[in-house]
Design an enzyme around this catalytic site. Structure first.
Site, PDB file in Angstrom:
ATOM      1  CE  LYS A 186      -3.898  -2.352   2.148  1.00  0.00           C
ATOM      2  NZ  LYS A 186      -4.676  -2.674   3.358  1.00  0.00           N
ATOM      3  CD  GLN A 216      -3.615  -4.531   6.427  1.00  0.00           C
ATOM      4  OE1 GLN A 216      -3.782  -3.474   5.836  1.00  0.00           O
ATOM      5  NE2 GLN A 216      -3.971  -5.687   5.917  1.00  0.00           N
ATOM      6  CG  ASP A 223      -9.386  -0.192   4.787  1.00  0.00           C
ATOM      7  OD1 ASP A 223      -9.131  -0.621   3.650  1.00  0.00           O
ATOM      8  OD2 ASP A 223      -8.668  -0.399   5.780  1.00  0.00           O
TER       9      ASP A 223
HETATM   10  N1  GUN Z   1      -7.007  -7.029   6.150  1.00  0.00           N
HETATM   11  C1  GUN Z   1      -7.319  -7.741   5.066  1.00  0.00           C
HETATM   12  N2  GUN Z   1      -7.783  -6.947   4.070  1.00  0.00           N
HETATM   13  C2  GUN Z   1      -7.762  -5.697   4.573  1.00  0.00           C
HETATM   14  C3  GUN Z   1      -8.114  -4.422   4.022  1.00  0.00           C
HETATM   15  O1  GUN Z   1      -8.581  -4.280   2.883  1.00  0.00           O
HETATM   16  N3  GUN Z   1      -7.936  -3.361   4.851  1.00  0.00           N
HETATM   17  C4  GUN Z   1      -7.452  -3.477   6.115  1.00  0.00           C
HETATM   18  N4  GUN Z   1      -7.339  -2.373   6.865  1.00  0.00           N
HETATM   19  N5  GUN Z   1      -7.126  -4.639   6.653  1.00  0.00           N
HETATM   20  C5  GUN Z   1      -7.279  -5.741   5.877  1.00  0.00           C
END
Ligand code: GUN
Length: 296
Positions: free
Chosen positions: A52, A96, A119
């Protein structure tokens, strides 16, 4: 059978975003800024967050990574969220998941200012998506829908079977696939661990979205000829054939299923890169304050 190339599609989207960022900067606008909070050292989460951050650099965003050890208290984490909520330079941020067991993911998600929730996990954004109102769309389902759109795959009137009912994929994917319009207008069936006749249901599907987190769950005899299969699984299965010592494995037994499909996403290189592209799109929108305005 046509392979849906998520890696190439995501690269194209990143290029589109980079062009827009250039325009914003040359007009004297603010560079979009994404922050990510990472707790602990889970291998999968480390990789996702690193990707990311790298993607932010590629499109010309600013990014900030905030790290905590596994023993961080809920209170400390909530304080960090509050700080980002109040930081005018941060346009959007993510925490996350998963978080350590002693921290409530629900509490942390709700603490995020929904106007910075790129998100799309906050109840306000989930609710607005359910109602068909503008907001931040959940990154993975929105990436899936974007792939269907860019490959011009027909969804209207189709039967879409979703395997998995998670808050971050299954449930929002169901919402988007049943939305009015394109991509959408599907009849949606959601299957989960308590569904007794999954095979029968899958055999009726025109589109299958597999998001259970069970490696190679969907077998060749569960898919009808001509189906579209979207594989959201990314389990790290130990392997002695790779340098890292694991192999990223999807929820679909690809070799058996692919020959029956009209379209299928690979793992890796399918949905994964699109999730990050959607996050960048949301961050761009957050930076432009096009969805919500923030007056502080
Ligand atoms: N864990 C697995 N997929 C995601 C996501 O798209 N965003 C976040 N913050 N955590 C995750």
């Amino acid at each position: 059978m046509q392979l849906i190339d998520g890696k190439a599609t995501a690269a194209k989207i990143r290029e589109e975003i980079a062009q827009e960022v250039k325009k914003i900067k040359s007009a004297g606008g603010k560079t979009p800024h994404l922050a990510a909070i990472l707790v602990g050292h889970d291998g999968g989460s480390e990789t996702y967050v690193a990707n990311k951050v790298k993607a932010c650099e590629q499109v010309g965003f600013e990014s900030t990574l905030i790290r905590f050890e596994n023993d961080v208290t809920e209170e400390e984490l909530l304080k960090s969220v509050e700080k980002l909520n109040n930081d005018p330079d941060i346009d959007g941020f993510i925490v996350q998941l998963p978080l350590p067991k002693h921290i409530s993911e629900d509490k942390v998600t709700e603490a995020i200012d929904y106007r910075k929730d790129v998100d799309g996990f906050h109840p306000v954004n989930v609710g607005r998506m359910s109602l068909g109102l503008p907001g931040f769309l959940s990154a993975t389902p929105s990436g899936i829908v974007e792939l269907l759109r860019r490959y011009e795959i027909e969804t209207r009137g189709k039967h879409c079977v979703i395997l998995g009912r998670s808050n971050i994929v299954g449930k929002p994917a169901a919402t988007l696939m049943m939305r009015k319009g394109y991509p959408g207008d599907c009849t949606v069936t959601v299957c989960h661990s308590r569904t007794p006749n999954i095979k029968e249901i899958c055999l009726q599907a025109d589109i299958i979205i597999a998001a259970l987190g069970v490696p190679e769950f969907l077998k060749g005899d569960m898919v009808k000829e001509g189906a579209v299969v979207i594989d959201v699984g990314t389990t790290r299965v130990p392997s002695d054939k790779t340098k890292s010592g694991f192999k990223l494995t999807g929820d679909v037994a690809f070799d058996e299923v692919a020959p029956k499909c009209s379209y299928i996403t690979p793992v890796p290189g399918g949905v994964g890169p699109m999730t990050i592209a959607s996050l960048l799109k949301n961050t761009l929108l957050a930076g432009k304050k096009e969805v919500y305005s923030i007056e502080k």
